[in-house]
Structure formats: C-alpha cells, structure tokens
Design an enzyme around this catalytic site. Structure first.
Site, PDB file in Angstrom:
ATOM      1  N   GLU A  89      12.249  -2.200  12.141  1.00 30.40           N
ATOM      2  CA  GLU A  89      11.624  -1.293  11.191  1.00 30.40           C
ATOM      3  C   GLU A  89      10.583  -0.415  11.885  1.00 30.40           C
ATOM      4  OE1 GLU A  89      10.278  -1.605   6.593  1.00 30.40           O
ATOM      5  OE2 GLU A  89       9.408  -3.121   7.929  1.00 30.40           O
ATOM      6  N   TRP A 126       0.802  -1.222   0.000  1.00 30.14           N
ATOM      7  CA  TRP A 126       0.000   0.000   0.000  1.00 30.14           C
ATOM      8  C   TRP A 126       0.835   1.272   0.000  1.00 30.14           C
ATOM      9  CZ3 TRP A 126       1.560   2.743   4.119  1.00 30.14           C
ATOM     10  CH2 TRP A 126       2.076   2.048   5.217  1.00 30.14           C
ATOM     11  N   ASN A 127       2.116   1.204   0.353  1.00 32.37           N
ATOM     12  CA  ASN A 127       2.850   2.460   0.585  1.00 32.37           C
ATOM     13  C   ASN A 127       3.193   3.209  -0.700  1.00 32.37           C
ATOM     14  OD1 ASN A 127       4.736   0.332   0.064  1.00 32.37           O
ATOM     15  ND2 ASN A 127       6.380   1.602   0.869  1.00 32.37           N
ATOM     16  N   GLU A 186      10.504  -8.676  -1.472  1.00 31.86           N
ATOM     17  CA  GLU A 186      11.069  -7.440  -0.924  1.00 31.86           C
ATOM     18  C   GLU A 186      10.326  -7.161   0.376  1.00 31.86           C
ATOM     19  OE1 GLU A 186      11.126  -2.704  -1.217  1.00 31.86           O
ATOM     20  OE2 GLU A 186      10.909  -3.700  -3.160  1.00 31.86           O
ATOM     21  N   LEU A 187      11.044  -7.281   1.473  1.00 35.56           N
ATOM     22  CA  LEU A 187      10.405  -7.273   2.785  1.00 35.56           C
ATOM     23  C   LEU A 187      10.810  -6.029   3.582  1.00 35.56           C
ATOM     24  CD1 LEU A 187      10.904 -11.100   3.364  1.00 35.56           C
ATOM     25  CD2 LEU A 187       9.027  -9.920   2.196  1.00 35.56           C
ATOM     26  N   GLY A 188      11.199  -6.181   4.826  1.00 35.84           N
ATOM     27  CA  GLY A 188      11.437  -5.018   5.678  1.00 35.84           C
ATOM     28  C   GLY A 188      12.731  -4.286   5.380  1.00 35.84           C
ATOM     29  N   SER A 191       5.682  -7.094   4.426  1.00 43.07           N
ATOM     30  CA  SER A 191       6.356  -7.333   5.705  1.00 43.07           C
ATOM     31  C   SER A 191       7.143  -8.633   5.694  1.00 43.07           C
ATOM     32  CB  SER A 191       5.327  -7.376   6.833  1.00 43.07           C
ATOM     33  OG  SER A 191       4.528  -8.547   6.716  1.00 43.07           O
TER      34      SER A 191
END
Length: 461
Positions: free
Chosen positions: A362, A131-132, A229-231, A208
């Site tokens: 994070e 969502w970012n 692609e995570l934290g 996440s």
C-alpha cells in the site's frame, strides 16, 4: 496526563489537542452506554431513524466550520467542500432500508405456532474511525448501528481528533440522548484494555493492517464481533475496447484525489498494449494539471498529505522503484510547492513490475504505477498478485466480460467503468489482508445485529 495531539499538515504545528481519558473514566462511559442501550432499543425503529437523520442534518448546518477544520487536520482542500455528499447519501440510504432490514423473518404464523427470526442489537458498538475520510467512514457504522438499537462509542484517529467530538455534538443537539452516542479520546493502551475487558459487543475498525492485528490481539478470547477494513492496493484494468478518455479521467482521479489517501484509491493500473502509449500520455497530462498548495486556498486542487511521515513512505517507495528501473514521468519542476515534507507532488511511474514494493505494498499517496498487458489472463494474474483485496476497476464496454473477469478476482467489489466509490446499497467488504466483515447495505444491518429465534407453541395438545 497524556495529551492526544493533531499536528496540522498545513504548517506542521499543533492544531488541536485533548487529554486522553483515564481507563476508569472510560469504563464509566461504557457503563453509561450499556445502561442507556435497552431504553434506546425499545424506541420504535422509525423514531431512531428520525433522530439519526436529525443529527446528520445538524452536522450539515456546521459546514462552515467542518470544511476548514478538515483542511487544517488532514489537508483536504476546502474547494471540495468536505465529505457531505457521501455522508448524506449513505445516511439517507441506510435510513430508507432500516425498517425492512430489521424486520422479523416470519416462518410460521398460525393458530398453533409463531416461528420467526428477529434481529436484535448487539449492545454497545465501538467505532474506531480513520483520518482519511473521517466523517464518511464513521457514518458507515454509526448510522446503521444507532438505527438498529445499539449505543455507540466513537474514537477517532489523532490526526482528525475533532471529528468525533463534532459528530457527537451534532447528534446530541438534534435529540439523540447523550449516553447513546459518545466520543472518547483514548490512547492505544486504554483502548486495548477496554477491548480485552470485553467492554464492547461489536467493534468496527478502519485503518492499517497492523492496527487490525492489534485489535484482534486485544479481543482474543473475548468472542467480540469484529469488522475490519484494513489496507488496499486497488488495481484498474483498461481493456482494448475501453473509453480511453473516461478511463484516464476516472482512474487518475481515483489515484490522486485526497492526495491519494483513499481506502479504495487506484494504486496500480494495467493497460492493454493497444492503448498503453495513449493512456500513459493522457494520464501524465491529466496529473500535471494539479495545483499543489495550501488547502485553505480555494485555488488549490491538491493539498498536503495528512502527515509528513505518510509522504515519506510514498517518496521511499517511488525512489526504490526508480532505483530498480522504473521511470517517473511527472516533472518535479511543475510542483515547486513540494517541500520534502507533507506537501508532495503527484507521480506516475512506468517500467514498473511486481518485484517492486511500489506495485505490491500500500502506497496511500498521489502516485500510481502503469503496466502494459497482453490479455485478460495476464491482467487477472497481476491484479490477484497482492495481499490486499478491496476493489478493482475494470474498463470495457462488455458487461459479460467484466462479470467473467470479476469472478476470478480476489476482491470485495468489482467496478466496471467507475472507481473509488462506495455504493451504500452494496456491501462494503474486503478479502485477504484488507480485512473481514462488511458495512452498509442490508448486510451491514445484519452485521450490527444478531439473530434471535422465536418458536412459540400456542397449544399443548
């Protein structure tokens, strides 16, 4: 019937909702994508590229709808104009390299043999987008996947539920066949069931660490390719020869833009002791100039966080750090709009250390910690003292020094004198719990295809 809802951070009310697709209907959608894939892949790459760019252009025509939709869904101020700059830059770049990235590697072409390696599309690619930056993160995979001859199914986070729907609408209106690019509204259980059933040939997930673990568990034993692609907990290091004003401007923007909700946002900064006091003073002044408020107001420069629970995490980390000796430098009176919910004032912390969760986990919000260091060795040790590794931002006038330091850093990208930027010509990748795989660049095309070798003997003698 399960409803997937977007709770707007603007007013805390339901902004949009869609029914979750039942498993059997989702399987049918995947089957349609699989049937459509071979014909799509048979089209010349130039035709596929042209249609994808037409979809990008059609989405640009929807700017007056897209920008306020984003503000309502995840809180980014309308003054910033959405994500079109990065969305277009990435699409145009991968289009410019598609033919070269996908062309065969010729080993021999003689009267006796043809030997070559071709790039073949995986088949059906599943994109699970966050969502970012819901448009830019999605296009990182959608554009090259379609150009390479895959069909794509996209699923967006509930917070930006309308984004996948709008992207697909734009691409279909531009001429991409309906079964080639589909948006599905799926709950977690249906998503996991589809993955476990080996419905997809490649999955790209941005989100996440726990979300990445869930994807890996669902895919266990299927041998489905994964891009994760995570934290992140990206650091900046300001050396004694840095351009101080440029470092403050870029690093503070990297720490707070989009309310700090950036995959490669700056979350911790290490400053050489000779510049530390000046850097802190200038940083506090820079952050204090924000105007927190309704993202639909053109005067607002800092909107709410996407959800009040995300803001709660930031407040908890800051409070914990302060209880352990950190000092918060931003006066809360400057931001009376901070309502204890999604609207969150930015913050700069000093007297922090790595015993604090704030400097290791994070944060994903408009808060940053600044530490004093004596030399490169100390900075390198601190930058590597983290479970994540997406980017680092080094500030110096010495490119050789930056390269030497970069080789000792556990990260996916090393920036010098810039931050919080995704260069589509370079591979976007991470290490440790930030994930695996990579998008964009020529390597992004390689991740979205598989090699097939041809060894053709023309004579039998």
């Amino acid at each position: 019937m399960t409803m997937i809802k977007c709770i707007s951070p603007v007013n805390g009310e339901v902004y949009a909702e869609r029914p979750a697709m039942p498993l059997e209907l989702a399987k049918q959608a995947v089957a349609h994508a699989r049937l459509a894939q071979k014909n799509w892949a048979r089209r010349p790459v130039e035709e596929r590229v042209k249609l994808v760019l037409a979809g990008v252009a059609r989405l640009n025509e929807m700017v007056d709808e897209v920008v306020p939709e984003l503000a309502w869904q995840m809180g980014r101020p309308v003054r910033y104009g959405g994500e079109f700059k990065g969305f277009n830059e990435r699409s145009n770049y991968v289009a410019s390299i598609a033919a070269d990235a996908l062309k065969p590697i010729i080993v021999e072409e003689s009267d006796r043999f043809e030997r070559r390696i071709e790039r073949e599309p995986h088949g059906v690619v599943f994109v699970i987008a966050p969502w970012n930056y819901p448009y830019m993160t999605a296009i990182n995979t959608v554009a090259p996947a379609l150009m390479a001859g895959n069909t794509v199914i996209i699923k967006h986070a509930s917070q930006t539920i309308l984004v996948g729907e709008r992207m697909v609408r734009a691409f279909i209106e531009a001429g991409v066949p309906a079964d080639v690019f589909q948006n599905l509204f799926l709950d977690h259980d249906t998503t996991a069931a589809l993955i476990a059933a080996k419905s997809f040939d490649f999955i790209n997930f941005t989100g996440s660490v726990e979300g990445g673990r869930s994807i890996e568990r669902a895919a266990a034993g299927t041998f489905t390719g994964l891009g994760l692609e995570l934290g992140g907990k990206d650091p900046g290091y300001v050396m004694e020869d840095a351009d101080l004003d440029a470092a403050v401007d870029t690093l503070m923007d990297g720490a707070t833009y989009n309310s700090g909700q950036c995959c490669c946002g700056i979350e911790r900064i290490y400053v050489h002791e000779s510049l530390y006091d000046a850097f802190v003073e200038k940083s506090v002044a820079w952050v204090s100039n924000y105007k927190l408020g309704n993202p639909l107001d053109p005067e607002t420069t800092l909107g709410p966080m996407a959800n009040k629970r995300f803001a709660a995490t930031v407040r908890q980390q800051v409070a914990d750090a302060v209880s352990k000796g950190a000092k918060a430098l931003i006066d809360p009176k400057l931001f009376p709009q901070d309502d204890g919910g999604a609207y969150l004032a930015p913050q700069v912390l000093v007297d922090v250390d790595h015993s604090m969760e704030f400097m290791r986990e994070e944060t994903f919000g408009p808060a940053v910690g600044i530490m004093k260091v004596k030399n490169d060795a100390e900075a390198i040790e601190l930058m590597n003292d983290c479970q994540y590794g997406l980017t680092v931002s080094l500030w110096t006038n010495d490119a050789d020094r930056a390269s030497r330091i970069g080789r000792d850093l556990e990260t996916g990208t090393v920036f010098m004198n810039r931050a919080d930027y995704l260069d589509p010509a370079l591979c976007w990748t991470g290490v440790k719990e930030t994930g695996r795989g990579g998008s964009l660049s020529i390597l992004g095309f390689h991740n979205l295809t598989r090699p097939k070798s041809y060894h053709l003997k023309k004579v039998t003698a």
